[in-house]
Motif scaffolding. Sequence first.
Motif, short mmCIF file in Angstrom:
data_model
loop_
_atom_site.label_atom_id
_atom_site.label_comp_id
_atom_site.label_asym_id
_atom_site.label_seq_id
_atom_site.Cartn_x
_atom_site.Cartn_y
_atom_site.Cartn_z
N UNK A 144 51.64 147.48 -74.66
CA UNK A 144 50.30 147.91 -74.24
C UNK A 144 49.28 147.62 -75.34
N UNK A 145 49.68 147.86 -76.56
CA UNK A 145 48.81 147.59 -77.70
C UNK A 145 48.41 146.12 -77.74
N UNK A 146 49.38 145.24 -77.53
CA UNK A 146 49.12 143.80 -77.56
C UNK A 146 48.26 143.36 -76.37
N UNK A 147 48.54 143.90 -75.20
CA UNK A 147 47.82 143.49 -73.99
C UNK A 147 46.37 143.95 -73.99
N UNK A 148 46.12 145.19 -74.41
CA UNK A 148 44.77 145.75 -74.34
C UNK A 148 44.00 145.61 -75.64
N UNK B 71 62.82 152.97 -74.44
CA UNK B 71 61.79 151.93 -74.34
C UNK B 71 60.40 152.41 -74.78
N UNK B 72 60.33 153.58 -75.39
CA UNK B 72 59.03 154.14 -75.75
C UNK B 72 58.27 153.25 -76.72
N UNK B 73 58.90 152.87 -77.81
CA UNK B 73 58.22 152.07 -78.83
C UNK B 73 57.87 150.69 -78.29
N UNK B 74 58.81 150.07 -77.59
CA UNK B 74 58.56 148.73 -77.04
C UNK B 74 57.39 148.75 -76.06
N UNK B 75 57.35 149.75 -75.21
CA UNK B 75 56.26 149.85 -74.23
C UNK B 75 54.93 150.07 -74.93
#
Length: 452
Positions: free
Chosen positions: A63-67, A55-59
Motif C-alpha cells: 500500500x505504501x508503494x502504490x499510494x 501478511x501484515x508487513x507485506x500488505x
Amino acid sequence: MINSFDIMETIKMIEDEHLDIRTITMGISLLDCISDDINAVSDKIYEKITRKAENLVKTGEQIEAELGIPIIHKRISVTPISMIGAATDATSYVPLAQALNRAAETCGVNFVGGFSALVQKGFAKGDEILIRSIPEALATTDLVCSSVNVASTKAGINLDAVRMMGEVIRETAELTADQQCIGAGKLVVFANAVEDNPFMAGAFHGVGEADCVLNIGVSGPGVVHSAIRRAGDCSINEVADIIKKTAFKITRMGQLVGSIASERLGVPFGIVDLSLAPTPAVGDSVARILEEVGLECCGTHGTTAILAMLNDAVKKGGVMASASVGGLSGAFIPVSEDEGMIHAVQEGALHLDKLEAMTAVCSVGLDMIAIPGDTPAETISAIIADEAAIGVVNCKTTAVRVIPAIGHKVGDELEFGGLLGSAPVMDVHPFSSAKFIHRGGRIPAPMHSLKN
C-alpha cells in the motif's frame, strides 16, 4: 471525486510536512490460546499471531508503494497477557513475553503490545504475576511493550497497584541501564485505558473487540504547523477552524489506507486514531505548533490553553471525516520524541509540573520523560497517582511513561535513536511522598462516576 489540487496538496504534505501513517496495528485476541500449561500457551500464542499477521508487513509495504504514503510502523496488539496466563500455575509470565517477541520477529513487525494488566479495581489471579514479570520481560525482549491500567473514573485509583508500578518502573530501568534504560520506555501506566489504541507502548487488544481487527494511527504535526503558518495573522477561532479542516484531510487519508489494508488482509477495519504524534525530526513537532499560534517558547503561560484548543479541533476534524475515529485521537506531548519539547526543556521553559497541567487537556499524559536515576520508587508512584487523578476526575485517558535515568542526573541526556529520540533528564521535587504511597488501598471513584 479527488481532483488534481487534492492530489498535489497530499503530495506536498508527505514530502515537505512529514505527513505519514504512523502505524497499522493488527489487534489479535488470544482468548482461545488459554491453557493450564504455560508452554502450551506460549506455542499457541506464537502460532496464532504468526498465522493472523503473516501478511501484515507485506500488505503495508504494498500500500505504501502504490499510494506513495509512508507507513512508518506495522504493529500487533494482543489480549492483556495477565488474562491469558491466569489459567496456568506459572509464577512468571516471562515465557509468554518471549513468545510474543518471537512472533513479532517472525512477522517482521516493529512492536507487539499487550503484556498488560487491568487492575483499576483490584488484582485478579494473573495480574500481580504479570506486573512482577515486567522488568525481566522487557529486559529480555526487544519488541514487546507493556502497560498497566491502575485507575478509571468508574473504579477510582488502585493505590496498591500505583505503588507496585513505581517499583517496577525503577527495576525495569535498572535492568536495562546498559541500554539507556530503554525498558522503562516500553512501559506505560494508564488511567482509563482504551481498548482500541494502536499506539505503543500502551496498545492492547480489548476483550470487547473482534477476534482480529485492524486499527490505523495517523500523524501530522508538521501539516498542522504549516497550515497555521500559511494563515498568518488571524483570530484564534480561525486557527481552530484551520486545524479542523487539516485534521479532516489527514483522517480521510487514514480511512483510505485502513479500508484497503482491511480488505486485502480479510480483517475487519476498526478505527482511525488521528493523533498528532511527533517525531524528533525538525518540522514534526507539537511544541512548534503551539509556538506558531503565539508562544515564544512552549511551556510559557498560555501553553495549556492553546493545547486544549488544538486537541479539541483535531478531534472535531477527525469526527467529521470518519465514522470510525477512535483510540486516543488528539495531541501527544512525548518529550523525547518532539524536537520542540526537547528545546523547551533545555531552555528552562518546560518543567514536569507544567507538563502535568498540559496533560489535563491533551490525548494522553506524561510521556517519554527522563527523570534522575536516583528518584525513589515512591516518587515515581506519586507522579503516577497525580496523573491518574487527572484522568479519573476529568473522565479521560491519562498515562505515565517515565524513564529513571540510572546513573544520570538533571541536565544529562538519554539517547534512544529513531522515533524515540533523546530525552533530557528533568528535575523532580525532592520532597518525599512515601507515607502517602504506602497507605495503600483505593482512592474512591468521584461522584460523577455514578451515571447509571
